[in-house]
Every structure is written in structure tokens, then in C-alpha cells.
Design a protein around this motif. Structure first.
Motif, PDB file in Angstrom:
ATOM      1  N   LEU A 129       0.799  -1.334   0.220  1.00 35.71           N
ATOM      2  CA  LEU A 129       0.098  -0.096  -0.095  1.00 35.71           C
ATOM      3  C   LEU A 129       0.936   1.237  -0.229  1.00 35.71           C
ATOM      4  CD1 LEU A 129      -2.836  -1.080   2.296  1.00 35.71           C
ATOM      5  CD2 LEU A 129      -3.040  -0.482  -0.035  1.00 35.71           C
ATOM      6  N   ASP A 130       1.957   1.260   0.627  1.00 39.30           N
ATOM      7  CA  ASP A 130       2.897   2.378   0.666  1.00 39.30           C
ATOM      8  C   ASP A 130       3.411   2.547  -0.902  1.00 39.30           C
ATOM      9  OD1 ASP A 130       2.906   2.954   3.316  1.00 39.30           O
ATOM     10  OD2 ASP A 130       4.662   1.802   3.766  1.00 39.30           O
ATOM     11  N   LEU A 131       3.627   1.518  -1.465  1.00 38.29           N
ATOM     12  CA  LEU A 131       4.073   1.656  -3.117  1.00 38.29           C
ATOM     13  C   LEU A 131       2.960   2.163  -3.845  1.00 38.29           C
ATOM     14  CD1 LEU A 131       6.389  -1.783  -3.811  1.00 38.29           C
ATOM     15  CD2 LEU A 131       6.769   0.914  -3.852  1.00 38.29           C
ATOM     16  N   ALA A 132       1.802   1.840  -3.529  1.00 27.41           N
ATOM     17  CA  ALA A 132       0.458   1.887  -4.331  1.00 27.41           C
ATOM     18  C   ALA A 132       0.235   3.387  -4.210  1.00 27.41           C
ATOM     19  CB  ALA A 132      -0.641   1.260  -3.922  1.00 27.41           C
ATOM     20  N   ARG A 133       0.549   4.039  -2.948  1.00 27.07           N
ATOM     21  CA  ARG A 133       0.209   5.416  -2.727  1.00 27.07           C
ATOM     22  C   ARG A 133       1.291   6.342  -3.343  1.00 27.07           C
ATOM     23  NH1 ARG A 133      -0.983   3.248   3.013  1.00 27.07           N
ATOM     24  NH2 ARG A 133      -3.273   2.845   2.854  1.00 27.07           N
ATOM     25  N   PHE A 134       2.531   5.845  -3.138  1.00 29.53           N
ATOM     26  CA  PHE A 134       3.556   6.275  -4.109  1.00 29.53           C
ATOM     27  C   PHE A 134       3.371   6.648  -5.314  1.00 29.53           C
ATOM     28  CE2 PHE A 134       7.329   5.749  -6.441  1.00 29.53           C
ATOM     29  CZ  PHE A 134       8.225   6.889  -6.024  1.00 29.53           C
ATOM     30  N   GLN A 135       2.864   5.124  -6.050  1.00 30.32           N
ATOM     31  CA  GLN A 135       2.630   5.429  -7.605  1.00 30.32           C
ATOM     32  C   GLN A 135       1.530   6.130  -8.028  1.00 30.32           C
ATOM     33  OE1 GLN A 135       2.742   1.069  -8.170  1.00 30.32           O
ATOM     34  NE2 GLN A 135       4.760   0.956  -7.751  1.00 30.32           N
ATOM     35  N   ARG A 136       0.434   6.313  -6.968  1.00 33.16           N
ATOM     36  CA  ARG A 136      -0.661   6.999  -7.380  1.00 33.16           C
ATOM     37  C   ARG A 136      -0.295   8.736  -7.325  1.00 33.16           C
ATOM     38  NH1 ARG A 136      -4.576  10.044  -6.191  1.00 33.16           N
ATOM     39  NH2 ARG A 136      -6.770   9.884  -6.768  1.00 33.16           N
ATOM     40  N   ALA A 137       0.670   8.781  -6.581  1.00 31.90           N
ATOM     41  CA  ALA A 137       1.270  10.217  -6.505  1.00 31.90           C
ATOM     42  C   ALA A 137       2.049  10.691  -7.700  1.00 31.90           C
ATOM     43  CB  ALA A 137       1.959  10.537  -5.225  1.00 31.90           C
ATOM     44  N   HIS A 138       2.756   9.575  -8.259  1.00 31.64           N
ATOM     45  CA  HIS A 138       3.798  10.087  -9.038  1.00 31.64           C
ATOM     46  C   HIS A 138       3.420   9.280 -10.662  1.00 31.64           C
ATOM     47  CE1 HIS A 138       6.345  11.906  -6.297  1.00 31.64           C
ATOM     48  NE2 HIS A 138       5.868  11.000  -5.389  1.00 31.64           N
ATOM     49  N   VAL A 139       2.669   8.402 -10.491  1.00 34.96           N
ATOM     50  CA  VAL A 139       2.327   7.884 -11.980  1.00 34.96           C
ATOM     51  C   VAL A 139       1.081   8.529 -12.486  1.00 34.96           C
ATOM     52  CG1 VAL A 139       2.101   5.919 -13.519  1.00 34.96           C
ATOM     53  CG2 VAL A 139       3.618   5.849 -11.500  1.00 34.96           C
ATOM     54  N   PRO A 140       0.738   9.277 -13.439  1.00 36.07           N
ATOM     55  CA  PRO A 140      -0.403  10.047 -13.687  1.00 36.07           C
ATOM     56  C   PRO A 140      -1.647   9.040 -14.059  1.00 36.07           C
ATOM     57  CG  PRO A 140       1.215  11.148 -14.711  1.00 36.07           C
ATOM     58  CD  PRO A 140       1.778   9.950 -14.174  1.00 36.07           C
ATOM     59  N   GLY A 141      -1.157   7.813 -14.712  1.00 35.31           N
ATOM     60  CA  GLY A 141      -2.142   6.841 -15.226  1.00 35.31           C
ATOM     61  C   GLY A 141      -2.721   6.199 -14.153  1.00 35.31           C
ATOM     62  N   TYR A 142      -2.027   5.846 -12.998  1.00 35.00           N
ATOM     63  CA  TYR A 142      -2.251   5.043 -12.033  1.00 35.00           C
ATOM     64  C   TYR A 142      -3.141   5.817 -11.187  1.00 35.00           C
ATOM     65  CZ  TYR A 142      -2.493   1.776  -8.325  1.00 35.00           C
ATOM     66  OH  TYR A 142      -3.033   0.713  -7.229  1.00 35.00           O
ATOM     67  N   ALA A 143      -3.185   7.201 -11.183  1.00 32.65           N
ATOM     68  CA  ALA A 143      -3.978   8.178 -10.446  1.00 32.65           C
ATOM     69  C   ALA A 143      -5.519   8.167 -11.248  1.00 32.65           C
ATOM     70  CB  ALA A 143      -3.517   9.492 -10.346  1.00 32.65           C
ATOM     71  N   ARG A 144      -5.062   8.084 -12.607  1.00 30.77           N
ATOM     72  CA  ARG A 144      -6.441   8.171 -13.435  1.00 30.77           C
ATOM     73  C   ARG A 144      -7.194   6.590 -13.089  1.00 30.77           C
ATOM     74  NH1 ARG A 144      -3.513  10.769 -17.422  1.00 30.77           N
ATOM     75  NH2 ARG A 144      -2.670   8.768 -18.161  1.00 30.77           N
ATOM     76  N   LEU A 145      -6.576   5.697 -13.059  1.00 27.42           N
ATOM     77  CA  LEU A 145      -6.984   4.316 -12.869  1.00 27.42           C
ATOM     78  C   LEU A 145      -7.704   4.400 -11.408  1.00 27.42           C
ATOM     79  CD1 LEU A 145      -7.732   1.294 -13.878  1.00 27.42           C
ATOM     80  CD2 LEU A 145      -5.511   0.722 -12.687  1.00 27.42           C
ATOM     81  N   CYS A 146      -7.206   4.779 -10.586  1.00 28.44           N
ATOM     82  CA  CYS A 146      -7.671   4.848  -9.097  1.00 28.44           C
ATOM     83  C   CYS A 146      -8.968   5.680  -9.243  1.00 28.44           C
ATOM     84  CB  CYS A 146      -6.741   5.606  -8.050  1.00 28.44           C
ATOM     85  SG  CYS A 146      -5.550   4.229  -7.714  1.00 28.44           S
ATOM     86  N   GLU A 147      -9.099   6.807  -9.761  1.00 32.06           N
ATOM     87  CA  GLU A 147     -10.317   7.630  -9.934  1.00 32.06           C
ATOM     88  C   GLU A 147     -11.385   6.938 -10.516  1.00 32.06           C
ATOM     89  OE1 GLU A 147     -11.369  11.927 -11.272  1.00 32.06           O
ATOM     90  OE2 GLU A 147      -9.614  11.590 -11.558  1.00 32.06           O
ATOM     91  N   ALA A 148     -11.030   6.257 -11.757  1.00 31.84           N
ATOM     92  CA  ALA A 148     -11.901   5.472 -12.392  1.00 31.84           C
ATOM     93  C   ALA A 148     -12.578   4.580 -11.756  1.00 31.84           C
ATOM     94  CB  ALA A 148     -11.372   5.119 -14.009  1.00 31.84           C
ATOM     95  N   ARG A 149     -11.726   3.805 -10.777  1.00 30.00           N
ATOM     96  CA  ARG A 149     -12.412   2.638 -10.048  1.00 30.00           C
ATOM     97  C   ARG A 149     -12.959   3.298  -8.648  1.00 30.00           C
ATOM     98  NH1 ARG A 149      -9.232  -2.036 -11.551  1.00 30.00           N
ATOM     99  NH2 ARG A 149     -10.001  -2.912  -9.468  1.00 30.00           N
ATOM    100  N   GLY A 150     -12.831   4.345  -8.572  1.00 26.41           N
ATOM    101  CA  GLY A 150     -13.624   5.062  -7.132  1.00 26.41           C
ATOM    102  C   GLY A 150     -12.692   4.322  -5.983  1.00 26.41           C
TER     103      GLY A 150
END
Lengths: 357, 367
Positions: free
Chosen positions: A20-41
């Protein structure tokens, strides 16, 4: 984690917390992952288990950048071998330190724990010179450098040149090994099929006692197709080793870790069952809900790989897997029901064996 | 040509009359078709609306000219949209004085209805799966409408029959091109209609829309299409997806959400691809990828990997698209003489009802 594994110590942190630490880091720094998290709510701030964080579809590596750093900082980019609709998947890293450490630690444990230092390593597959962006070629070169001794073939030349196997060179090299030191052969299934064809049904390239063979990758559509069992038997006969000394490896360009059959280190282990290092795990999930399936059920592989620090800690593949005692079974791509209508599907297009006009 | 042109046209007209009769009595078959196709009842009704019942003399002459000449044509219907058997039968009947047809085992309803309504003794329904057993020795043809493996299987079964020609019509896909001249809202409405018909399970359904202009225009089109598909869903809900379709949709949706932008509703998903990304084919089921295309002349570059599978392109300006794509118009004309690898050009909103002038698939794989 890797150091702890190598030292035989318990993991320093729970898997899910690190994931989860990695996921949060990647959400902050990989724009696509932020979009995926948002699309999945998905709100990662409230997540308690790694499975709650979306996995990045392997297809995304063909469509967009999957890394948490400036493009200029990419030190190496591995690419998938197949060109899917004109696109090759790309996995960029700042450097290969995490990749190398993970690959070596688990590869050594599963393949070479009992090999004396400086064992000869023979690579029968793409060399890093011929395929500089192949993660497999990189791994083989790494193993040859780290595990191999002076008798190892220069890993950048290996025994495949211009796509053809240098059978004579391989035969001469094996003949010169002598009986005293077991060798390690690293090969793709594709190359092994061609080698068997070249050597003939009764030909042998007997290795010294205690030698072992790593076999990796599929070969569907690239050569004659043989079953995994048949190929393993033929390879064992060719090199004069027991079948349990033919060890399967499962890896992907999109990952930094690999999975291994445990037959070499555990005589009770079965072929086609792969084990994970402590920093990675394979979760079979339902292909629609992407929720984990019940134990023993078949799902598609969600691969959580904590060595994928700068890219995607979880990758969603299309490969079918099933958890079994001690690891997971790799069952290949789903056959699927006959599609309705005449609209072509992506996978059908990719595997289309078109009728000649 | 043993039969005259007029005879052939008359035989095809008889099938069109049968289609008219089936259309008027469609309530008899709609339930079974909904069950076999997975379409909603409203989707079946909309599909029936695209069942051809009329054709111009020019179209019929073109159809006859494209059909060739054979003593016997055996039609294998394996995977198609449910109205497709009409055109398949018409092409076969135009070509031959004797036609046999094996309907799709999963979707036999319309074929049977048409054959019964036509009352044409030259057309026989058969259940025999061995194509070699159906065709007597002599020159004959098999027209196969299905997946590539089905076509390959038929070819293999007839390997010992050099007297038989196999014409395979495999699976494919279609695209839409919205030029700069098109009004976004009206183009979106027309594309939505093409998408909704048969829930995109036909090879004439657009699954990728190239919008001439920059990314902001592509996004505006995507928003308009999202709006129109939402409106269509109220009139014609999407039917049930197969588990594999659902899984493919999930995979595509997540990949596109990562790579670009996704507009999602219960019954459809629109994705706007990032600039420079490869075209990533959406699965059927009202999934559309919208791509910005700065210059129409460059369309062939991103399209290249898909090109062998493209059956049709719908556009608001076929003339300009044809000019922009250079060699395409010539290929399209040649295709009427059954040249390979041609692409049908259709108007937006008309993609699912191309002229009744021969097979919809002009790629003409011949084996």
C-alpha cells in the motif's frame, strides 16, 4: 525484504503495508495510476489491504508510460517481444538495481543454491547483444555473470546468433566442460524446440552430473508446438538430466520479479506449479469483478510485485492461474466461448491464422 | 452464365420479398432471437429495422455481378449478426441455381424463417456438417461466414476437392471517420446509431472513431457520443454481455482509464486515447475508442496494424476521405470485381445498412 530473504530472516514489514505504501507512492507519481484509481473509485488513503489497490492492466504498458520519474531519468527500458497492434509494452526503470537484486536472490535460491561457485552457465536464448531491450536476456546475462565462472560463455553472445542456434558451438562447449562441474543452462522454450529439432530425436548433448536447465517462455505460433510435459522430457533426455532438474521460470517484462518451479529444491514439488519470492504474490481474480476467487478456483493472475518500485506494484495479466499447495498453477490464456457475431476480438486478431486468399 | 441476369435478379427479389414477410411477422421470432443473440428485445426490434427488404435495380445488378456463377453454392452461416443470412442467401442465389445452407447452430431462426418464407425450391436447409458431403462432384462453391478457424476448417475439409471454391468471410471490424466539416452533435448521433445496432457484434459496427482535428475536438466528440449513447440506452438498452465479453470490456476499460480518459455509463464506455498511442481495439458491447487525427492523410499510419481486418469505414465525407487516403477509392472500386483487401465506405448512420450490392465484406478471402 530481499536482504532478509537472503539472510534467512523474517520479512521486516508486512507485505500489505509495503504494497500500500508503494501504491500510494505510485498514485502520486504515475499519472495513469491516479486516473485508474479515480475511474475505479478507489481511495487508497482508506485501503487496508493490497488487494484494494487497483492493478495496472498489462496492456497499459503498451499504451502509456508506467513510471514514477522523469523520462530523462530512465536508465533502462525493457520491451515486450511481440508487437501487439504495432505497440510493444515498455517497462522503464531508473536503473536495474532492484530488478537485479530480486532476480538474483530468488533465482539463486531456486536454481543454483547447491551449485558450486563459478559453475559454467550456458545461455540458449536471446543474447543481450541481440536483444538489448529484453528483460529475459538481461536476466540471463546477469545470472551468467553472477553465478557463472570462467567457463561461462560470454553472455552477450550466448548460443543464439541472428535467430539461429549455434549447435556446433554448443556441442563443442559442452564437450569441453568435463565431468566435474555441473553446469547451468538458461534457455527459452522456443530455442529448446529448435535445438531438439536440430539435434534430432536421438541426439544428446549430455551435461555433467548435477547440471540443471532453466526453461522459460512460450512458443505458441513460433515453431512446432509440443506439450510442456513432452518438451520437458525431451530436454531432460537431450541434456542427460532428470526431469526435475529442468526448471520452469515464469516472468514478464512488466515485472521485476520471477517465479520458479520448485522441483530442484523440493523433490516433492510438481512441475507447472510456480512459487513466489516473499516480495511478490500471485492472486487469481475473477476476470470481471477483479475480486479474488475462492481458494482452488481458476482466475486471471493479479501479480503483486514489490520490486516494481517505480512502475506498477500490481499488474493485471490475462493468464489463468490457480492457487495450489505451495504455489500457483499457470494455466495459460482462456479459450473462451465462441463469440457472437462477426465482430473480431482483440485476442482473436492477434492470434488470427488467416486463411490464405 | 447459364441463367440470365433477369432470372438472377428475380430470384434475389424473391428473397427480399421473403424478408418483407418475415419482417411483418417478426414478433414470432423476436423472443428466440433475443435469447440466442443476447440483444435486448428493443435491440432485436432495431436489428429487424436494418433487415433489407428493398433494393434498387442498380444494386441488384451489382449484387448479381459480384456473385459469380456456380452450379451449386453451399452457404455455411456460423457467426454473424442475425439479419446477415439474407444477404448471404441472396449472393448465393444470384450465383447458383441450387443453394444449400447450413444455419448457425446457435442462431438458426432467421435463416429458417427466410427460407420458409421464400418458398424457393432451389434453396435447401441442411444440417450436414461435412461440406464435402453436401456438394456433388463438379464445380461448386462454399460461402463461409464465420470465424477464421471455421473458414480454415472448411478449407481443410475440402482439400481433396479441387472442384470446389471456398469464399470465406471472416470476422472483422469497422471504423468511423468524422471530418472537420462535420457538426459534432449530429455526427455523434449517427455514430451512436451505428454503435447501438447489434450491440457492436457485427463487423460493420464502428469501434474506433477518428476525429479530424486536435484532442479537444476528439474530447468534444466523445462527450457528445457519450450523451447520445446514454439517450439511446433509454430506448434500446444494451443486451447481456457474455462473460468473456464482460472480461474483455473490463480489461479494455482499465487500460484506457490508465492511458487516457474514459466516459462510462451502465451500457457503454467511450475512451479518448492519448496522443500517439496505438489504436487499442475495444471489445464489442458499445465500447468506442475516440482518437484525434490531425491529418486525414496520415490515418493509414495508426490504422496499419488493423487494416487487414477493417471491413468498412463510415464517414461524413467519403469523397474527401477517399482523396485523403490516396489509393483507397481505386481499391474500393476494384473490390466490386472482388479484389482483395478492399474497404467499404459508408455514410455515418448507414454503416450497418450498406448498399445491397454484394457481400458486406469486400476483402474477399478466397481459398
Amino acid at each position: 525484504m530481499i536482504r532478509a530473504f537472503e539472510g534467512g530472516r523474517p520479512m521486516p514489514e508486512p507485505f500489505d503495508a509495503l504494497a500500500l505504501d508503494l501504491a500510494r507512492f505510485q498514485r502520486a507519481h504515475v499519472p495513469g495510476y491516479a486516473r485508474l484509481c479515480e475511474a475505479r473509485g478507489v481511495n487508497l488513503g482508506r485501503a487496508e489491504r493490497a488487494i484494494e489497490a487497483p492493478a495496472v492492466p498489462a496492456d497499459a504498458f503498451k499504451l502509456a508510460r508506467v513510471f514514477a520519474f522523469d523520462e530523462a531519468d530512465a536508465g533502462v527500458t525493457f520491451r515486450t517481444s511481440g508487437t501487439t497492434l504495432g505497440a510493444r509494452g515498455a517497462h522503464s526503470m531508473r536503473n536495474t538495481r532492484s530488478y537485479d537484486a530480486a532476480a538474483l536472490a530468488f533465482g539463486r535460491a531456486m536454481l543454483a543454491a547447491d551449485l558450486p561457485p563459478g559453475a559454467p552457465v550456458l545461455v540458449i536464448g536471446p543474447s543481450s547483444r541481440e536483444a538489448p531491450d529484453s528483460s529475459l536476456a538481461h536476466m540471463c546475462a546477469l545470472f551468467a555473470r553472477d553465478l557463472g565462472g570462467a567457463s561461462s560463455v560470454d553472455p552477450v553472445s550466448a548460443f543464439v546468433r541472428d535467430g539461429a542456434i549455434d549447435v556446433a558451438g554448443l556441442r563443442a562447449h559442452i564437450a569441453a566442460l568435463g565431468a566435474g562441474r555441473p553446469a547451468l543452462v538458461l534457455a527459452t522454450s522456443f530455442a529448446l524446440v529448435h535445438l531438439l529439432d536440430a539435434v534430432g530425436a536421438h541426439g544428446t548433448l549430455a551435461l555433467p552430473p548435477g547440471s540443471r536447465v532453466m526453461q522459460t517462455g512460450g512458443f505458441k505460433g513460433r515453431s512446432r508446438e509440443v506439450s510442456a510435459d513432452e518438451l520437458r522430457r525431451d530436454v531432460a533426455r537431450l541434456f542427460g538430466v532428470a526431469t526435475r532438474f529442468v526448471v520452469g521460470e515464469y516472468g514478464m517484462t512488466e515485472l521485476s520479479s520471477q517465479f520458479w518451479e520448485a522441483t530442484l529444491v523440493d523433490p516433492a514439488a510438481r512441475h507447472a506449479v510456480y512459487v513466489e519470492p516473499p516480495w511478490a504474490r500471485v492472486v487469481p481474480v475473477d476476470p470481471v469483478s477483479l475480486e479474488p476467487v475462492a481458494d482452488g478456483e481458476v482466475g486471471i493472475a493479479r501479480i503483486e510485485d514489490l520490486a516494481n518500485v517505480d512502475s506498477a506494484f500490481a499488474v493485471q495479466t490475462h493468464d489463468r492461474v490457480r492457487r495450489v499447495n505451495g504455489g500457483f498453477e499457470l494455466l495459460g490464456r482462456p479459450a473462451g466461448a465462441p463469440p457472437r457475431g462477426c465482430s473480431i476480438a482483440l485476442d482473436e486478431m492477434l492470434s488470427s491464422a488467416r486463411v490464405a486468399p | 452464365m447459364s441463367r440470365s441476369l433477369d432470372d438472377r435478379v428475380r430470384d434475389v427479389r424473391r428473397l427480399l420479398a421473403a424478408a418483407e414477410s418475415v419482417f411483418h411477422a417478426r414478433a414470432r421470432w423476436a423472443g428466440a432471437i433475443a435469447a440466442s443473440t443476447g440483444l435486448s428485445p428493443e435491440g432485436v426490434e432495431l436489428g429487424f429495422a436494418s433487415l433489407e427488404r428493398h433494393a434498387t435495380d442498380d444494386e441488384l445488378r451489382a449484387l448479381v455481378a459480384s456473385a459469380g456463377d456456380a452450379p451449386h453454392v453451399h452457404v455455411v452461416l456460423s457467426a454473424n449478426v442475425f439479419v446477415a443470412p439474407l444477404r448471404a442467401l441472396a449472393v448465393a442465389r444470384a450465383a447458383a441455381p441450387r443453394v444449400s445452407v447450413r444455419s448457425s447452430s446457435r442462431d438458426p431462426v432467421l435463416t429458417r424463417a427466410l427460407v420458409e418464407a421464400a418458398g424457393d425450391r432451389a434453396i435447401a436447409l441442411v444440417d450436414e456438417r461435412d461440406v464435402a458431403a453436401v456438394l456433388p462432384p463438379g464445380e461448386g462453391e462454399v460461402h463461409v461466414y464465420g470465424r477464421d478457424e471455421t473458414i480454415a476448417d472448411v478449407v481443410a475439409r475440402l482439400a481433396h476437392r479441387p472442384d470446389v471454391t471456398v469464399r470465406g468471410h471472416g470476422a472483422g471490424l469497422s471504423l468511423a471517420v468524422v471530418t472537420r466539416a462535420a457538426a459534432i452533435e449530429s455526427a455523434a448521433e449517427l455514430v451512436a446509431r451505428d454503435v447501438v445496432l447489434f450491440d457492436q457484434r457485427g463487423c460493420l459496427s464502428p469501434r474506433i472513431v477518428a476525429v479530424e482535428g486536435d484532442r479537444s475536438r476528439a474530447r468534444a466528440f466523445a462527450a457528445a457520443l457519450h450523451d447520445r449513447l446514454s439517450a439511446w440506452a433509454l430506448q434500446v438498452p444494451r443486451g447481456a454481455l457474455l462473460p468473456d465479453e464482460d472480461a474483455d470490456a473490463r480489461r479494455w476499460r482499465d487500460a484506457m482509464a490508465f492511458a487516457g480518459e474514459v466516459l462510462q455509463a451502465k451500457g457503454h464506455t467511450i475512451a479518448v486515447a492519448p496522443a500517439g498511442a496505438p489504436w487499442w481495439l475495444p471489445p464489442p458491447g458499445r465500447h468506442v475508442q475516440v482518437v484525434a487525427q490531425d491529418r486525414l492523410g496520415d490515418l493509414s499510419i495508426p490504422m496499419a496494424p488493423l487494416a487487414p481486418f477493417v471491413v468498412a469505414i463510415g464517414t461524413d465525407d467519403a469523397v474527401r476521405l477517399g482523396e485523403a487516403m490516396g489509393a483507397w477509392p481505386a481499391r474500393t472500386e476494384e473490390a466490386r470485381g472482388r479484389t482483395r483487401r478492399a474497404i467499404r465506405l459508408s455514410g455515418l448512420g448507414r454503416m450497418q445498412r450498406p448498399a445491397f450490392d454484394g457481400p458486406v465484406d469486400l476483402r474477399w478471402r478466397r481459398a
